[in-house]
Design an enzyme around this catalytic site. Structure first.
Site, PDB file in Angstrom:
ATOM      1  N   GLY A 249      46.074  20.915 -11.554  1.00  0.00           N
ATOM      2  CA  GLY A 249      46.470  19.466 -11.412  1.00  0.00           C
ATOM      3  C   GLY A 249      45.426  19.043 -10.332  1.00  0.00           C
ATOM      4  O   GLY A 249      45.017  17.746 -10.417  1.00  0.00           O
ATOM      5  N   GLU A 250      44.962  19.933  -9.160  1.00  0.00           N
ATOM      6  CA  GLU A 250      44.009  19.331  -8.182  1.00  0.00           C
ATOM      7  C   GLU A 250      42.664  19.371  -8.985  1.00  0.00           C
ATOM      8  O   GLU A 250      41.888  18.456  -8.557  1.00  0.00           O
ATOM      9  CB  GLU A 250      44.230  20.317  -7.081  1.00  0.00           C
ATOM     10  CG  GLU A 250      45.529  20.373  -6.089  1.00  0.00           C
ATOM     11  CD  GLU A 250      46.715  20.948  -6.641  1.00  0.00           C
ATOM     12  OE1 GLU A 250      47.790  20.227  -6.640  1.00  0.00           O
ATOM     13  OE2 GLU A 250      46.400  21.619  -7.800  1.00  0.00           O
ATOM     14  N   PHE A 251      42.307  20.299  -9.592  1.00  0.00           N
ATOM     15  CA  PHE A 251      41.122  20.020 -10.537  1.00  0.00           C
ATOM     16  C   PHE A 251      40.935  19.002 -11.095  1.00  0.00           C
ATOM     17  O   PHE A 251      39.738  18.053 -11.046  1.00  0.00           O
ATOM     18  CB  PHE A 251      40.855  21.220 -11.479  1.00  0.00           C
ATOM     19  CG  PHE A 251      39.396  21.210 -12.125  1.00  0.00           C
ATOM     20  CD1 PHE A 251      38.259  21.309 -11.396  1.00  0.00           C
ATOM     21  CD2 PHE A 251      39.358  20.659 -13.368  1.00  0.00           C
ATOM     22  CE1 PHE A 251      36.999  21.600 -12.204  1.00  0.00           C
ATOM     23  CE2 PHE A 251      38.030  20.561 -13.996  1.00  0.00           C
ATOM     24  CZ  PHE A 251      37.097  20.993 -13.415  1.00  0.00           C
TER      25      PHE A 251
END
Length: 400
Positions: free
Chosen positions: A52-54
């Site tokens: 998700g952060e990527f």
């Protein structure tokens, strides 16, 4: 001295598949990294906790590639789910796991990659890595950061954690609350820039979203795309789906294991087909298409008139409501979304509806289906919500 955390994780790996992946993925990490990294090149390090952060990092990676074309970009993940799913990407030169946070590991990791700049996405603060970055005078930034008052930084006992934050040259945060919390402990180098996910999804409109087989399946009829669904979500939808004669549905289950897809299929009483069996079939003859594959959902939303986003009917966590919102369509979700501020904000604006049971699902869907003006106005709210929140990446670029 033996690293106790490492010993515990290795022991626990015998009992957990995820922990096994966590420990095995870090085996021989440093030799692999030394082999992959060319010390004569300039490097930028971007750290993302997970997948998700990527996705939040993608607009930043694109900006960095354009701004520093000669630099090699290294992306690290903490979780196996991020690393396994993104071993290759056109914007990334090297993917790696992040070693466990010890002073020795942090120093060795940074000695190998020698970054000119480091970017941490949203959170995942590792004190030893931050302290080594500070000691090495590496320009370090937090992107799309989120802070909460219950975090250790803002407690009496959190002095040692607060000192690690001194590594950051600048904090680019998502909201005013985060800025105020950082100000309260003496950090004034803060900009409320917003969430780079809005930049990520807004760019999808400009991409090529054409999927021929979905055009054939839709056949100019009203289409509902149900994305990242779990069994609890499907329980809400199935009665309405099975009693719909003039609406088409695409269901993209979160888990596409054959036995789970087949179980879903058995509960659908109208003509249904899976992506994996679509060849040489006239898709116009089917009313439900199950995407038993990955990588198509984002583009599938571009064909939707209405979207349902899964995860909030149970307790697995709401999936990305911004992806369908960028295409200006109404969105339905389950009731458990308290930890998802973008869903809360979109609901307050009336671009998203939360339903607690199958009766509410049927009522909202019926209103959206039968009232074209209501559907259009609700979708406009969703689209405007995305457009009015873009620009976080541009603010970062201007600072750099």
């Amino acid at each position: 001295m033996v690293n106790l955390t490492g010993v515990v994780l290795k022991s626990a790996a015998y009992f957990s598949k995820k922990l096994k992946e966590f420990t095995e993925g870090r085996r021989d990490l440093f030799p692999k990294l030394e082999k992959a990294i060319d010390p004569s090149k300039d490097h930028i390090w971007v750290h993302a906790a997970s997948l998700g952060e990527f996705e939040m990092a993608v607009p930043v990676l694109k900006m960095l590639k354009n701004k520093y074309p000669e630099h090699k970009i290294i992306v690290s993940f903490f979780s196996p789910s991020g690393y396994k799913n993104k071993k290759k990407h056109p914007l990334v030169d090297h993917f790696t796991y992040l070693p466990l946070d010890s002073k020795k590991n942090a120093r060795k990791f940074l000695d190998i990659i020698q970054p000119e700049m480091a970017f941490f996405i949203k959170y995942d603060f590792w004190p030893n890595f931050l302290n080594e970055l500070k000691a090495g005078k590496v320009r370090t930034f937090l992107v799309s950061g989120v802070f909460r008052k219950d975090q250790a930084f803002f407690k009496i006992y959190g002095k040692w954690m607060r000192s690690a934050l001194e590594a950051f040259e600048h904090f680019f945060v998502q909201n005013k609350e985060s800025e105020e919390l950082l100000n309260s402990i003496g950090f004034e180098n803060v900009t409320v820039a917003g969430d780079t996910r809005f930049d990520r999804v807004a760019a999808q409109i400009e991409a090529d979203n054409k999927i021929d087989f979905i055009e054939d399946f839709k056949d100019d009829q009203l289409l509902v795309v149900c994305g990242s669904t779990w069994p609890e979500d499907e329980d809400l939808m199935l009665d309405f789906i099975n009693n719909s004669s003039s609406i088409k549905f695409i269901i993209a289950p979160h888990e596409i294991k054959p036995e789970k897809v087949e179980k879903l299929r058995r509960h659908i009483s109208i003509p249904v087909i899976k992506y994996s069996e679509k060849e040489d079939r006239n898709l116009k003859n089917y009313r439900v298409l199950i995407l038993d594959t990955i990588g198509l959902l984002g583009r599938a939303y571009s064909y939707a008139n209405i979207a349902y986003v899964g995860g909030a009917a149970g307790n697995t966590g709401l999936h990305n409501v911004l992806e369908p919102a960028t295409f200006g369509i109404p969105i339905l979700i389950g009731r458990n979304f308290e930890k998802f501020p973008e869903a809360q904000r979109l609901r307050q604006l009336a671009g998203l509806f939360s339903v607690k049971d199958k009766d509410e699902f049927t009522a909202i869907m019926t209103s959206l289906y039968t009232d074209t003006d209501f559907r259009r106005k609700t979708g406009m709210i969703s689209g405007h919500f995305i457009n009015s929140n873009t620009g976080a990446t541009r603010i970062l670029e201007e600072y750099l």
